[in-house]
Scaffold this motif. Sequence first.
Motif, mmCIF file in Angstrom:
data_model
loop_
_atom_site.group_PDB
_atom_site.id
_atom_site.type_symbol
_atom_site.label_atom_id
_atom_site.label_comp_id
_atom_site.label_asym_id
_atom_site.label_seq_id
_atom_site.Cartn_x
_atom_site.Cartn_y
_atom_site.Cartn_z
ATOM 1 N N THR A 32 -10.349 -3.160 -8.029
ATOM 2 C CA THR A 32 -9.860 -3.474 -6.677
ATOM 3 C C THR A 32 -8.849 -2.374 -6.298
ATOM 4 N N PRO A 33 -8.335 -2.388 -5.057
ATOM 5 C CA PRO A 33 -7.347 -1.350 -4.696
ATOM 6 C C PRO A 33 -6.027 -1.450 -5.471
ATOM 7 N N GLU B 18 -3.110 3.855 -2.729
ATOM 8 C CA GLU B 18 -3.233 2.866 -3.818
ATOM 9 C C GLU B 18 -2.350 1.668 -3.531
ATOM 10 N N THR C 173 0.865 -1.185 0.000
ATOM 11 C CA THR C 173 0.000 0.000 0.000
ATOM 12 C C THR C 173 0.897 1.229 0.000
#
Length: 445
Positions: A347-348, A320, A315
């Motif tokens: 998704t992230p 992001e 992360t």
Amino acid sequence: MKHFEANFDGLVGPTHNYAGLSFGNVASLSNAAAVSNPRAAAKQGLKKAKALADMGMVQGMLAPQERPDLHTLRRIGFTGSDAEVLNKAAKQAPALLRACCSASSMWTANAATVSPSADCRDGKLHFTPANLVDKLHRSIEPITTGNILAATFNNDKHFSHHQHLPEHASFGDEGAANHTRLCREYGKPGIELFVYGQQATNPAAPKPTKYPARQTLEASQAIARLHQLDDNNTVYISQNPDVIDQGVFHNDVIAVGNQNVLFYHQQAYLDTKNKLAEIKQKFGDSPLHFIEVPTNKVAIQDAVKTYLFNTQIITLPSGEMAIIAPTNCQENEAVHAYLQEVVTLGTPIKQVHYFDVKQSMQNGGGPACLRLRVAMNDTEVAAVNQHTLMNDVLFSELNNWIDKHYRDRLSVEDLADPQVLIESRTALDELTQLMNLGSVYQFQK
Ligand SMILES: N=C(N)NCCC[C@H](NC(=O)CCC(=O)O)C(=O)O
């Protein structure tokens, strides 16, 4: 209070070589006796670590182990001066000499299992070095691993260091390679997932038939007890034995998790549906992303060859997520196509970065094998030995140190050369000063 997930990468040791020591690990076996380049290996790993630091991640380095391991060679009966011990071992038991020379501690995903303080009843961050009993060359790592971890996370108030589990197959433990953690935020309690390959006390349970299952359920349960984890935040999953038999020797070759993302292959686990439901129920209400890669998009063989799942999911400070992948993934059409698609799935995960870690890959170690994850708050980061944390100064010091001490060519025949031992000890002695580790090696005692 701020929370981070730090990565502590293993510095590749001066004896990095290809000795074919890991039955069940396809790359290790197929590159047996190839000539290695320790200098390039160490620099590839260092470059990846520095790149993550430059992306704003907390990044540390863990020192390598003392190899050749003269202490073990003497323990198994080789006598005389150091040069005589090496010479006798090379003549009488070359396979044992090779086992005592591996730089395998570079794969720090196998150094230990780590539970962040938010998960542990006593509010401390817990470390248990992996006993790695399945492989002789790795079973000689845990004592020095414990020394290095204690010198790196050297503060009793925040860090709790356990002894490795009993050295028996019933407690086969491979550390963080068979453990991942899902959470909303790094500093909040998370779900710790333990993935095992066999049950030592239940021989009727599924297990592989061709290759060894290195991690037992009993080892995982012991770690959960030691780390004072809550049953409601712990999930045990069986690895699919069929994929172990296809070369998936650790769970991190087939799955990786970060925060609220679990990225895994369709064939990774047994009883997948129920286990995912248990994770979801224990995780609670907030969004959780299960990214399942189907076999018709990526075959197991391609996952093993490219290490698509031995990627790091990190992360970034922006929030992001990025995938840190080996360049081998770019070189395989199906896997590269999948990685181009994954950032579009909503998704992230929004970015993919590729790194050349081929020297390590040729022994079955991808980007995720090379790092130990340690989720910490800012007080804990401040309590870490600061000389182990990556920045411009440490990067340049380590590069110079590698240039000064590492060979650019090493074959298994070179391992008996007493000069290799001298070079390796000189390098490590200097490193302990550079990283302020004290005397962590046998030769320093
Ligand atoms: N998946 C994770 N987390 N780690 C990868 C470890 C690779 C290592 N290879 C080796 O030990 C090969 C050494 C040799 O053959 O020279 C192993 O099999 O234990």
